[in-house]
Write an enzyme that holds these catalytic residues in place. Structure first.
Site, short mmCIF file in Angstrom:
data_model
loop_
_atom_site.label_atom_id
_atom_site.label_comp_id
_atom_site.label_asym_id
_atom_site.label_seq_id
_atom_site.Cartn_x
_atom_site.Cartn_y
_atom_site.Cartn_z
N ASN A 227 0.83 -1.19 0.00
CA ASN A 227 0.00 0.00 0.00
C ASN A 227 0.87 1.25 0.00
O ASN A 227 0.99 1.93 -1.01
CB ASN A 227 -0.94 0.00 1.22
CG ASN A 227 -2.01 1.07 1.12
OD1 ASN A 227 -1.86 2.06 0.41
ND2 ASN A 227 -3.10 0.88 1.82
N ASP A 228 1.50 1.54 1.11
CA ASP A 228 2.23 2.80 1.25
C ASP A 228 3.39 2.95 0.28
O ASP A 228 3.66 4.04 -0.21
CB ASP A 228 2.76 2.93 2.69
CG ASP A 228 1.64 2.83 3.70
OD1 ASP A 228 0.60 3.48 3.48
OD2 ASP A 228 1.79 2.11 4.69
N ILE A 229 4.09 1.85 -0.01
CA ILE A 229 5.30 1.94 -0.83
C ILE A 229 5.00 2.17 -2.30
O ILE A 229 5.91 2.43 -3.09
CB ILE A 229 6.19 0.69 -0.66
CG1 ILE A 229 5.47 -0.56 -1.14
CG2 ILE A 229 6.64 0.55 0.78
CD1 ILE A 229 6.35 -1.79 -1.15
N SER B 218 -1.45 0.96 7.69
CA SER B 218 -1.21 2.35 8.07
C SER B 218 -2.48 3.20 8.06
O SER B 218 -2.51 4.30 8.58
CB SER B 218 -0.19 2.99 7.12
OG SER B 218 -0.73 3.08 5.82
#
Length: 505
Positions: free
Chosen positions: A433-435, A474
């Site tokens: 997700n975040d990366i 997150s």
């Protein structure tokens, strides 16, 4: 003889630890490096058991056997997906050990001082009443030496210290307990966040930084009080303050940045061990602690650079928070089935796979490896793009791919492959997700604003293997999932990738 053997064994063990750390820098040498560490620790333990001050053999062997048995059970039961929280739990034990050893060192100092007082002798050495005659002073030193020999090894060393050396010992054990307490509570909170038992959001009490600064200032006052008085009260108060600092620091860090926290706590545990090594006069513990502390700090710094974070802000627990409302995400997520993904893979010439924590949860690395083998057999270019903080532990994805026998030469770091993504036909994102979140570049109010990410949205087609439409660990929404060239491949990652295998022709 026993001093010589112990010293030589410690030197060899230190060299093996250095070789172990050096070998862990590469996937191909990592297995050999682990054995260096195992042999070094076994040698260090043996040398300590039969070295100066050895005793209580039965108890020592029982404790080693019990700890080893617990370690074997944990190693067999813990899945790779649970390794981040296991590492955090291990760090907490190192911190707690540092606290206990520091406390015991304090009580040993008190015991020695009490024994000297009861014997009518002045402690520490060099504090004799100089109004006495030279003969009386000499008699006191002889009596003090005889009394010192009656203690155990560590207490005997304490008995021989001068006033300056005792003050230095007070500072050493105080620092060891302080760092250990911070490491212990911080690691417990990190474990809770990683295991999903504590909210992954960055949470601080009102006036967060001022509370941390106040607790640190009070700890400094306790240090001055402790060195001047030698009483237990300032040591206990500092331990409680340090425990609060560790708790509050890690609670103030958002879930997206937990990989950095793990390496940071690793560094803390090393410095705690080094400080206690000074207190105990154990050279190998000092060297080992320094190696762990410095390597953890360097890794934290490297990861902070990879995430465009300030190293100081990491240490102070002041990151992972938002500065304003996040941008609204427009559009809808468009799903695709295995047939559609397989068709795109059959037509593609260049393919990049981005693994994340979702791959670890689904234990999909074996299926991914099989898919790569089939695609490469058809002459397609297949590579992996690894972000420095993919997963919840540094190097998490590399370990999983190595376990699945993925060739090392097609596993590339973000900096090596990011520029090629715009020329890539298909990108498959597995549980990340975040990366891969473009909000890091487009939204200054995002909790991950400024973090370098894999620019997968620049590829011709992007398929995201994901269980559902949730925001992930997150809690950050990802605009990638709503882009025109992105399709959502819903389902368990292992089942989804396995469904592609018979369709690759």
């Amino acid at each position: 003889m026993e001093y010589g053997f112990t010293t030589a064994a410690y030197v060899v063990a230190a060299v093996l630890f250095i070789l172990s750390l050096g070998g862990l820098s590469g996937q191909e040498s990592a297995k050999r490096a682990v054995w260096y560490g195992i042999i070094g620790m076994a040698l260090a333990t043996l040398a300590t058991l039969i070295g100066p001050g050895s005793g209580l053999w039965l108890l020592s062997l029982l404790l080693i056997a019990g700890g080893g048995a617990v370690g074997v059970v944990i190693a067999k039961r813990v899945q790779m997906t649970d390794m981040p929280q296991l590492v955090a739990a291990m760090h907490s034990l190192v911190g707690l050990a540092a606290v206990f050893v520091g406390m015991i060192a304090h009580f040993e100092i008190v015991r020695v001082m009490t024994a000297f007082t009861e014997a009518g002798l002045v402690y520490p050495r060099g504090s004799a009443d100089w109004s006495l005659t030279a003969t009386q002073i000499a008699d006191q030193f002889v009596a003090a030496t005889e009394l010192g020999r009656s203690f155990g090894t560590f207490a005997g060393l304490i008995a021989e210290k001068t006033a300056v050396e005792v003050n230095i010992l007070h500072i050493e054990l105080f620092l060891g307990v302080f760092i250990g307490a911070v490491t212990f509570t911080g690691s417990v909170v990190a474990y809770g966040k990683l295991a999903g038992r504590v909210s992954s959001a960055a949470e601080k009490l009102p006036g967060g930084h001022m509370l941390n600064a106040g607790a640190a200032a009070m700890s400094l006052i306790c240090l001055i009080w402790y060195v001047n008085s030698g009483s237990f009260a300032p040591l206990l108060i500092m331990t409680l303050l340090a425990g609060f600092i560790g708790y509050h620091l890690i609670m103030g860090i958002g879930g997206a940045d937990m990989p950095v926290v793990v390496s940071m706590l690793n560094s803390y545990s090393g410095w705690a061990a080094a400080a206690i090594g000074f207190s105990l006069g154990n050279d190998l513990l000092i060297v080992t602690g320094a190696l762990v502390g410095s390597s953890g700090a360097i890794l934290s710094y490297i990861m902070c650079k990879a995430m465009n974070r300030s190293f100081i802000s990491v240490i102070l627990g002041g990151f992972g928070t938002t500065t304003g409302p996040a941008m609204e995400v427009e559009g809808e997520q468009v799903a695709i089935d295995a047939e559609g993904v397989a068709t795109a893979l059959n037509d593609a010439d260049s393919i990049v796979i981005v693994p994340g924590y979702g791959m670890a949860v689904a234990q999909a690395q074996g299926a991914v490896s099989d898919l790569v083998t089939k695609l490469r057999a058809k002459g397609k270019s297949v590579r992996f793009a690894i972000h420095p903080v993919a997963g919840r532990l540094p190097g998490h994805m590399n370990v999983l791919l190595a376990e699945a026998k993925v060739p090392y030469d097609i596993v590339l770091e973000m900096d090596e492959i990011n520029e090629d993504l715009a020329k890539t036909d298909v990108v498959i994102v597995i549980g990340s997700n975040d990366i891969v979140n473009p909000a890091a570049q487009d939204d200054p109010n995002s909790p991950i604003a400024g973090m370098p990410v894999l620019e997968v949205w620049k590829a011709k087609q992007v398929f995201v293997s994901k269980r559902g439409q949730g925001t992930g660990y997150s809690g950050i929404e990802n605009p990638l999932f709503y882009k025109d060239n992105t399709r959502m491949f819903y389902g368990d990652a292992k089942a989804s990738i396995s469904a592609l295998l018979p369709k690759i022709d």
